[in-house]
Motif scaffolding. Structure first.
Motif, PDB file in Angstrom:
ATOM      1  N   LYS A  41       0.832  -1.197   0.000  1.00 36.47           N
ATOM      2  CA  LYS A  41       0.000   0.000   0.000  1.00 36.47           C
ATOM      3  C   LYS A  41       0.871   1.253   0.000  1.00 36.47           C
ATOM      4  CE  LYS A  41      -3.487   2.321   2.740  1.00 36.47           C
ATOM      5  NZ  LYS A  41      -4.259   2.320   3.963  1.00 36.47           N
ATOM      6  N   ALA A  42       0.515   2.204  -0.848  1.00 41.52           N
ATOM      7  CA  ALA A  42       1.224   3.483  -0.887  1.00 41.52           C
ATOM      8  C   ALA A  42       0.794   4.340   0.296  1.00 41.52           C
ATOM      9  CB  ALA A  42       0.922   4.204  -2.191  1.00 41.52           C
ATOM     10  N   ILE A  43       1.695   5.200   0.759  1.00 46.17           N
ATOM     11  CA  ILE A  43       1.433   6.067   1.901  1.00 46.17           C
ATOM     12  C   ILE A  43       1.617   7.526   1.492  1.00 46.17           C
ATOM     13  CG2 ILE A  43       2.232   6.689   4.222  1.00 46.17           C
ATOM     14  CD1 ILE A  43       3.104   3.783   4.538  1.00 46.17           C
ATOM     15  N   GLY A  44       0.807   8.412   2.061  1.00 41.25           N
ATOM     16  CA  GLY A  44       0.944   9.854   1.817  1.00 41.25           C
ATOM     17  C   GLY A  44       0.621  10.240   0.398  1.00 41.25           C
ATOM     18  N   ARG A  45       1.540  10.970  -0.228  1.00 36.86           N
ATOM     19  CA  ARG A  45       1.347  11.448  -1.607  1.00 36.86           C
ATOM     20  C   ARG A  45       2.009  10.550  -2.637  1.00 36.86           C
ATOM     21  NH1 ARG A  45       3.066  17.343   0.191  1.00 36.86           N
ATOM     22  NH2 ARG A  45       1.189  17.885   1.340  1.00 36.86           N
ATOM     23  N   ASN A  46       2.357   9.339  -2.235  1.00 36.41           N
ATOM     24  CA  ASN A  46       3.047   8.404  -3.129  1.00 36.41           C
ATOM     25  C   ASN A  46       2.074   7.544  -3.925  1.00 36.41           C
ATOM     26  OD1 ASN A  46       5.803   9.013  -2.372  1.00 36.41           O
ATOM     27  ND2 ASN A  46       5.299   8.072  -0.416  1.00 36.41           N
ATOM     28  N   SER A  50      -1.473   1.263  -6.353  1.00 32.96           N
ATOM     29  CA  SER A  50      -1.938   1.780  -5.074  1.00 32.96           C
ATOM     30  C   SER A  50      -1.679   3.275  -5.010  1.00 32.96           C
ATOM     31  CB  SER A  50      -1.216   1.077  -3.925  1.00 32.96           C
ATOM     32  OG  SER A  50      -1.597   1.618  -2.684  1.00 32.96           O
ATOM     33  N   GLY A  59      -1.678   6.654  -2.309  1.00 35.68           N
ATOM     34  CA  GLY A  59      -1.672   7.053  -0.908  1.00 35.68           C
ATOM     35  C   GLY A  59      -2.918   7.832  -0.530  1.00 35.68           C
ATOM     36  N   GLU A  60      -3.163   7.946   0.769  1.00 33.88           N
ATOM     37  CA  GLU A  60      -4.383   8.586   1.256  1.00 33.88           C
ATOM     38  C   GLU A  60      -4.439  10.090   0.983  1.00 33.88           C
ATOM     39  OE1 GLU A  60      -1.322   8.553   4.472  1.00 33.88           O
ATOM     40  OE2 GLU A  60      -2.188   6.955   3.257  1.00 33.88           O
ATOM     41  N   GLU A  61      -3.324  10.737   0.701  1.00 34.70           N
ATOM     42  CA  GLU A  61      -3.304  12.171   0.409  1.00 34.70           C
ATOM     43  C   GLU A  61      -3.394  12.482  -1.085  1.00 34.70           C
ATOM     44  OE1 GLU A  61      -0.074  14.211   2.362  1.00 34.70           O
ATOM     45  OE2 GLU A  61      -0.246  12.909   4.119  1.00 34.70           O
ATOM     46  N   LYS A  90       5.920  10.235  -6.779  1.00 34.37           N
ATOM     47  CA  LYS A  90       5.082  11.225  -6.107  1.00 34.37           C
ATOM     48  C   LYS A  90       3.918  11.576  -7.029  1.00 34.37           C
ATOM     49  CE  LYS A  90       7.858  12.161  -2.594  1.00 34.37           C
ATOM     50  NZ  LYS A  90       7.526  11.741  -1.270  1.00 34.37           N
TER      51      LYS A  90
END
Length: 86
Positions: free
Chosen positions: A2-7, A43, A45-47, A78
């Motif tokens: 799973k990707a995180i942040g702005r990734n 995937s 990220g949530e942002e 990104k």
């Protein structure tokens, strides 16, 4: 995975070889004239806004880095490196 942040986690589309007007065959890594390449999002990220899983995107070929997971090669970039979502 799973990707995180702005990734974004993506799989880059294979371009294969292309033929020039003069008949030369160019490998994918020799196509310096093409700045953006196509990929599929695995995937987001949530942002990340406006991009979701299974979207086709075009991104800057020099962006991000490679990650090998379960013998498959992924790229992590990104969201700001994406120029087109189809």
């Amino acid at each position: 995975m799973k990707a995180i942040g702005r990734n974004l986690i993506i799989i880059k589309e294979k371009e294969g070889t292309t033929k020039t007007k003069g008949g030369l065959l160019l490998a994918e890594n020799q196509r310096e004239d093409i700045r953006y390449v196509k990929a599929v999002v695995v995937s987001a990220g949530e942002e990340v806004v406006g991009i979701k899983k299974d979207d086709n995107i075009f991104f800057d070929r020099h962006a991000g880095h490679k990650v090998e997971f379960e013998k498959l090669l992924y790229h992590v970039i990104k969201a700001q490196d994406v120029v087109i979502v189809t």
